[in-house]
Design a protein around this motif. Structure first.
Motif, PDB file in Angstrom:
ATOM      1  N   TYR A 156       0.794  -1.326  -0.020  1.00 34.18           N
ATOM      2  CA  TYR A 156       0.133  -0.081   0.067  1.00 34.18           C
ATOM      3  C   TYR A 156       0.833   1.287   0.241  1.00 34.18           C
ATOM      4  O   TYR A 156       0.660   2.187  -0.811  1.00 34.18           O
ATOM      5  CB  TYR A 156      -0.839  -0.006   1.275  1.00 34.18           C
ATOM      6  N   PHE A 157       1.834   1.096   0.978  1.00 35.28           N
ATOM      7  CA  PHE A 157       2.754   2.530   1.262  1.00 35.28           C
ATOM      8  C   PHE A 157       3.436   2.664  -0.108  1.00 35.28           C
ATOM      9  O   PHE A 157       3.618   3.742  -0.691  1.00 35.28           O
ATOM     10  CB  PHE A 157       3.609   2.571   2.273  1.00 35.28           C
ATOM     11  N   GLY A 158       4.070   1.405  -0.607  1.00 33.65           N
ATOM     12  CA  GLY A 158       5.111   1.630  -1.792  1.00 33.65           C
ATOM     13  C   GLY A 158       4.458   1.937  -3.277  1.00 33.65           C
ATOM     14  O   GLY A 158       4.847   2.796  -3.818  1.00 33.65           O
ATOM     15  N   THR A 159       3.121   1.723  -3.165  1.00 30.83           N
ATOM     16  CA  THR A 159       2.331   1.934  -4.455  1.00 30.83           C
ATOM     17  C   THR A 159       1.880   3.240  -4.479  1.00 30.83           C
ATOM     18  O   THR A 159       1.962   3.999  -5.287  1.00 30.83           O
ATOM     19  CB  THR A 159       0.968   0.969  -4.229  1.00 30.83           C
ATOM     20  N   TRP A 160       1.444   3.965  -3.182  1.00 33.73           N
ATOM     21  CA  TRP A 160       1.329   5.506  -3.086  1.00 33.73           C
ATOM     22  C   TRP A 160       2.426   6.301  -3.520  1.00 33.73           C
ATOM     23  O   TRP A 160       2.235   7.236  -4.147  1.00 33.73           O
ATOM     24  CB  TRP A 160       0.861   5.616  -1.573  1.00 33.73           C
ATOM     25  N   ILE A 161       3.561   5.752  -2.875  1.00 34.21           N
ATOM     26  CA  ILE A 161       4.582   6.723  -3.168  1.00 34.21           C
ATOM     27  C   ILE A 161       5.239   6.671  -4.547  1.00 34.21           C
ATOM     28  O   ILE A 161       5.557   7.570  -5.251  1.00 34.21           O
ATOM     29  CB  ILE A 161       6.061   6.056  -2.160  1.00 34.21           C
ATOM     30  N   SER A 162       5.070   5.475  -5.152  1.00 35.26           N
ATOM     31  CA  SER A 162       5.534   5.202  -6.462  1.00 35.26           C
ATOM     32  C   SER A 162       4.523   5.957  -7.231  1.00 35.26           C
ATOM     33  O   SER A 162       5.198   6.507  -8.463  1.00 35.26           O
ATOM     34  CB  SER A 162       5.193   3.780  -6.839  1.00 35.26           C
ATOM     35  N   ALA A 163       3.245   5.924  -7.255  1.00 33.92           N
ATOM     36  CA  ALA A 163       2.525   6.670  -7.983  1.00 33.92           C
ATOM     37  C   ALA A 163       2.725   8.226  -7.812  1.00 33.92           C
ATOM     38  O   ALA A 163       2.477   9.012  -9.040  1.00 33.92           O
ATOM     39  CB  ALA A 163       0.743   6.463  -7.262  1.00 33.92           C
ATOM     40  N   PHE A 164       2.925   8.848  -6.812  1.00 34.17           N
ATOM     41  CA  PHE A 164       3.410  10.264  -6.656  1.00 34.17           C
ATOM     42  C   PHE A 164       4.734  10.317  -7.513  1.00 34.17           C
ATOM     43  O   PHE A 164       4.580  11.424  -8.233  1.00 34.17           O
ATOM     44  CB  PHE A 164       3.566  10.566  -5.117  1.00 34.17           C
ATOM     45  N   LEU A 165       5.667   9.957  -7.332  1.00 32.71           N
ATOM     46  CA  LEU A 165       6.913   9.815  -8.199  1.00 32.71           C
ATOM     47  C   LEU A 165       6.685   9.719  -9.515  1.00 32.71           C
ATOM     48  O   LEU A 165       7.195  10.338 -10.241  1.00 32.71           O
ATOM     49  CB  LEU A 165       7.926   8.909  -7.402  1.00 32.71           C
ATOM     50  N   SER A 166       5.792   8.823  -9.994  1.00 33.08           N
ATOM     51  CA  SER A 166       5.511   8.278 -11.197  1.00 33.08           C
ATOM     52  C   SER A 166       4.662   9.561 -11.963  1.00 33.08           C
ATOM     53  O   SER A 166       5.184   9.812 -12.959  1.00 33.08           O
ATOM     54  CB  SER A 166       4.789   7.120 -11.499  1.00 33.08           C
ATOM     55  N   THR A 167       3.998  10.145 -11.166  1.00 29.73           N
ATOM     56  CA  THR A 167       3.182  11.470 -11.904  1.00 29.73           C
ATOM     57  C   THR A 167       4.161  12.228 -12.065  1.00 29.73           C
ATOM     58  O   THR A 167       4.105  13.164 -13.108  1.00 29.73           O
ATOM     59  CB  THR A 167       2.119  11.693 -10.777  1.00 29.73           C
ATOM     60  N   ILE A 168       5.241  12.972 -11.262  1.00 30.70           N
ATOM     61  CA  ILE A 168       6.082  13.755 -11.434  1.00 30.70           C
ATOM     62  C   ILE A 168       6.766  13.413 -12.822  1.00 30.70           C
ATOM     63  O   ILE A 168       7.040  14.326 -13.435  1.00 30.70           O
ATOM     64  CB  ILE A 168       6.976  13.974 -10.103  1.00 30.70           C
ATOM     65  N   PHE A 169       7.259  12.287 -12.721  1.00 30.52           N
ATOM     66  CA  PHE A 169       8.058  11.807 -13.935  1.00 30.52           C
ATOM     67  C   PHE A 169       7.398  11.772 -15.136  1.00 30.52           C
ATOM     68  O   PHE A 169       7.834  12.341 -16.256  1.00 30.52           O
ATOM     69  CB  PHE A 169       8.563  10.413 -13.714  1.00 30.52           C
ATOM     70  N   ILE A 170       6.165  11.424 -15.261  1.00 37.38           N
ATOM     71  CA  ILE A 170       4.944  11.425 -16.544  1.00 37.38           C
ATOM     72  C   ILE A 170       5.052  12.973 -16.875  1.00 37.38           C
ATOM     73  O   ILE A 170       5.174  13.159 -18.019  1.00 37.38           O
ATOM     74  CB  ILE A 170       3.909  11.011 -16.407  1.00 37.38           C
ATOM     75  N   ILE A 171       4.963  13.842 -15.975  1.00 35.41           N
ATOM     76  CA  ILE A 171       4.659  15.366 -16.377  1.00 35.41           C
ATOM     77  C   ILE A 171       5.959  15.776 -16.992  1.00 35.41           C
ATOM     78  O   ILE A 171       5.890  16.439 -18.104  1.00 35.41           O
ATOM     79  CB  ILE A 171       4.274  16.320 -15.068  1.00 35.41           C
ATOM     80  N   LEU A 172       7.024  15.675 -16.309  1.00 32.84           N
ATOM     81  CA  LEU A 172       8.252  16.081 -16.799  1.00 32.84           C
ATOM     82  C   LEU A 172       8.500  15.608 -18.208  1.00 32.84           C
ATOM     83  O   LEU A 172       9.290  16.069 -18.801  1.00 32.84           O
ATOM     84  CB  LEU A 172       9.349  15.734 -15.894  1.00 32.84           C
ATOM     85  N   THR A 173       8.378  14.130 -18.365  1.00 28.05           N
ATOM     86  CA  THR A 173       8.837  13.588 -19.538  1.00 28.05           C
ATOM     87  C   THR A 173       7.782  13.734 -20.815  1.00 28.05           C
ATOM     88  O   THR A 173       8.102  14.045 -22.019  1.00 28.05           O
ATOM     89  CB  THR A 173       9.017  12.113 -19.416  1.00 28.05           C
TER      90      THR A 173
END
Length: 412
Positions: free
Chosen positions: A272-289
């Motif tokens: 649960y915790f890892g998925t939440w953190i991954s989703a947050f970081l992935s969103t930033i990556f997707i926006i920047l990329t």
């Protein structure tokens, strides 16, 4: 004008009495249903009333919901702090708010403090105190009220707006906003040649994320007509042109998958915790990329500025620094809290995500899932009081279901 004033006073006292009586009950279904209707249609009713009376009258009934919330919070906090097992949690929460308030008043002034406090704190306190006192809600009844009274009318109006609104002057709130000096920017309400629909709301994102959290309730708790109701709530989300809402929906399905899969509970907590953190970081990556739009990149810039602010002012500026018309009004509630309470706000956010992930894995109480999901939304969006209401309904500990979902859901 006298007729308006008399009607306004009658409505004010009638609504206030109803909200207070309903809010003090153990079952808060009717209270949250009425409060949801008042918030969802507040702008549409009162902006047009002000325009009809040429802005010469103050409608006291428009402030009924806020007054009721403050009275209820005060009464319920006093009730909860008298319960021995709740004392430490309630006292610690109030102490944090008190410290942030003192800092805010001393550095920002009392008027800015009031604006900042009213922008972010009351709805959080309401959710907190309803959970502490273990209030209950008939979630299926609440969802049916919302679908019939809010979702269906807004879907119809949103489709009309999508087909016929081509410029800002078409908007039902255009005259009221211009008269009040509010900014109306095309990039907020149009994407290309298409309007970003808002229905009876005055804000696209409020409608979108209100529909989003209603959709989560429909997918989780309703059986009869689930797919039809889900399609209705998705329609404004699609027409709004908001992308973050679908990233949040993907996270919901990921968390529900973890919830249902048969794996060790300790592992679930980390997932649960890892998925939440991954989703947050992935969103930033997707926006920047992949994104070149200013609205998307602006959210990354705001997080970058918040981190810099955290390093230079680790204790924050207090309540009153962030909010509507204040020094800063970020597109994220979490960022706003970082500006107000610094590392304390960041720690509390991460602690809630981890602690509730752990509790969700061991208790199967889905209210924890909805709270950590709402925190994900709050990382990128300004979660208004209107959006908070379905979050509160989903976040209440005890839910009454009108049918058996499965052994896990009925044990909540």
């Amino acid at each position: 004008m006298i007729i308006y004033q008399l009607t306004d006073l009658i409505v004010f006292f009638s609504l206030l009495a109803s909200l207070l009586l309903l809010g003090m009950r153990k079952n808060v279904t009717h209270f949250l249903s009425l409060m949801t209707l008042l918030y969802c249609y507040y702008d549409w009713i009162y902006l047009q009333l002000k325009d009809a009376t040429h802005y010469e009258m103050v409608f006291f009934s428009g402030y009924t919901k806020e007054i009721a919330i403050y009275i209820l919070i005060s009464a319920l906090l006093i009730k909860s702090i008298k319960i021995k097992k709740n004392f430490l949690r309630v006292a610690l929460s109030l102490m944090i708010i008190l410290v942030a308030s003192v800092i805010g008043i001393s550095s920002q002034g009392f008027s800015d403090f009031i604006i900042g406090f009213n922008s972010y704190i009351p709805m959080l306190l309401l959710l907190f105190i309803l959970r502490v006192l273990r209030r209950e809600i008939d979630i299926t009844k609440y969802l049916h009220v919302v679908i019939i009274a809010v979702i269906i009318p807004n879907v119809c109006y949103s489709i009309y707006q999508y087909l016929y609104y081509t410029r800002l002057e078409n908007f039902w709130f255009y005259d009221a906003f211009i008269h009040s000096g509010f900014a109306l920017n095309e990039w907020d309400y149009f994407r290309g040649d298409s309007v970003r629909v808002f229905g009876f709301f005055s804000n696209t994102l409020s409608l979108t994320f209100f529909c989003f959290f209603t959709l989560l309730g429909i997918l989780t708790y309703l059986r009869l007509g689930r797919f039809i109701f889900a399609a209705l709530t998705i329609a404004p989300m699609l027409l709004s042109g908001t992308r973050t809402v679908f990233i949040s929906l993907f996270l919901y399905f990921a968390l529900i998958f973890i919830y249902k899969v048969n794996i060790p509970r300790k592992l679930k907590a980390y997932l649960y915790f890892g998925t939440w953190i991954s989703a947050f970081l992935s969103t930033i990556f997707i926006i920047l990329t992949f994104s070149s739009e200013e609205s998307s990149l602006g959210r990354v810039v705001q997080w970058n500025d918040a981190i810099k602010e955290l390093m230079s002012n680790p204790l924050g500026h207090g309540i009153g620094y962030a909010g509507v018309g204040l020094t800063i009004w970020p597109d994220s509630n979490v960022i706003a809290f970082i500006y107000m309470a610094g590392v304390i706000a960041l720690f509390i956010t991460l602690y809630i995500i981890y602690a509730y992930s752990k509790k969700l894995s061991f208790s199967d109480n889905l209210s924890f899932l909805f709270i950590i999901l709402s925190l994900f939304v709050a990382m990128y969006q300004n979660v208004s009081p209107t959006i908070m209401l379905p979050i509160i309904a989903l976040g209440i500990n005890k839910r009454i279901l009108n049918y058996t979902l499965n052994s896990k859901l009925t044990s909540n």
